[in-house]
Enzyme design. Sequence first.
Site, PDB file in Angstrom:
ATOM      1  N   SER A   1       0.829  -1.203   0.000  1.00  0.00           N
ATOM      2  CA  SER A   1       0.000   0.000   0.000  1.00  0.00           C
ATOM      3  C   SER A   1       0.866   1.257   0.000  1.00  0.00           C
ATOM      4  CB  SER A   1      -0.969   0.010   1.183  1.00  0.00           C
ATOM      5  OG  SER A   1      -0.278  -0.110   2.403  1.00  0.00           O
ATOM      6  N   GLU A   2       2.030   1.224   0.703  1.00  0.00           N
ATOM      7  CA  GLU A   2       2.965   2.340   0.645  1.00  0.00           C
ATOM      8  C   GLU A   2       4.404   1.854   0.816  1.00  0.00           C
ATOM      9  OE1 GLU A   2      -0.807   4.363   1.646  1.00  0.00           O
ATOM     10  OE2 GLU A   2       0.336   3.160   3.068  1.00  0.00           O
ATOM     11  N   THR A   3       5.313   2.626   0.245  1.00  0.00           N
ATOM     12  CA  THR A   3       6.754   2.443   0.401  1.00  0.00           C
ATOM     13  C   THR A   3       7.341   3.815   0.713  1.00  0.00           C
ATOM     14  OG1 THR A   3       6.814   0.586  -1.155  1.00  0.00           O
ATOM     15  CG2 THR A   3       8.887   1.741  -0.753  1.00  0.00           C
TER      16      THR A   3
ATOM     17  N   HIS B   1       0.628   4.827   8.660  1.00  0.00           N
ATOM     18  CA  HIS B   1       1.479   3.679   8.974  1.00  0.00           C
ATOM     19  C   HIS B   1       2.883   3.824   8.386  1.00  0.00           C
ATOM     20  CE1 HIS B   1       1.069   1.364   5.129  1.00  0.00           C
ATOM     21  NE2 HIS B   1       1.971   0.563   5.624  1.00  0.00           N
TER      22      HIS B   1
END
Length: 297
Positions: free
Chosen positions: A47-49, A78
């Site tokens: 979902s994210e990096t 997060h």
Amino acid sequence: MTRRFSFVTLDVFTDRRFGGNQLAVFPDARGLSDAEMQALAAELNLSETTFVLPPADPANTARVRIFNRVAEMPFAGHPSVGTSFVLARRDAGLGDRLRLEVPAGIVGVELWRDAAGAATGAAIGAPQALTVGAALPVAPVAACAGLPDQGVVTARHPPRLAADGGNPRALVEVTAEALAAAQPDLAAFRRAVATLPELGGRLSLYLYRRDGAALRARMFSPLTGTWEDPATGSAATPLAGFLLHLSGEAQATLDIHQGVEMGRPSLLRTTARRTDEGIRATVGGTCVPVFEGHVTL
């Protein structure tokens, strides 16, 4: 010339591996272009990096760039919690309070540590005060979650946009049965952003219901490639702030359980308080390391 970049992955808002929300962190992203960061985030397919760079202001700890599968984000919860945990694990000399530069502003961080002093997680403050946006019609919002209109609870508020530095979230109270049954409908999401100008061409749904003193929540954002998110800090903070806004109280603490239906249970611990700048919120949780690796470009 070949370049090598290290990365780590971890699970955020959980105390056990394979729970919570997955995150990849590149602790030293110097030398990566914008296009390479976006390509790496898409390749990792989380979902994210995040990509850590030296701060523009030496008074801050680091500059952090956050990418989902398709775009850079101004702020996300997060990734901010998890990146802080990684920085603390890599540098024993860091204090307990960090300042992260993100496009939306400064994210203040309070590290959580165990009795031996090792970082276990963090609480982060949303970079902006709560902004309450437009109310949304029930029917298209319910359709996006594959629900009948009666699954949406409007006694306290209609579906409502809210943000505090990240992308606006549609906050939607639903029944217990609706929360369990919800499934994102991609066609309905596309219709909603095409017909509701107040959405500004983007939509993520944060469904919640009351569960005793806590909340249960689910988040759908299929237009950014996240069919369902197991833990969404940048939705939890505007929700905590918005509920304080409705209550009229001065401050509140609230635990949010998310990811249960996905088999990745998460616990997001929020606070919200009224300040001279408006309502400010925090979200915190614990983290667990999973993988370490590197990529050559």
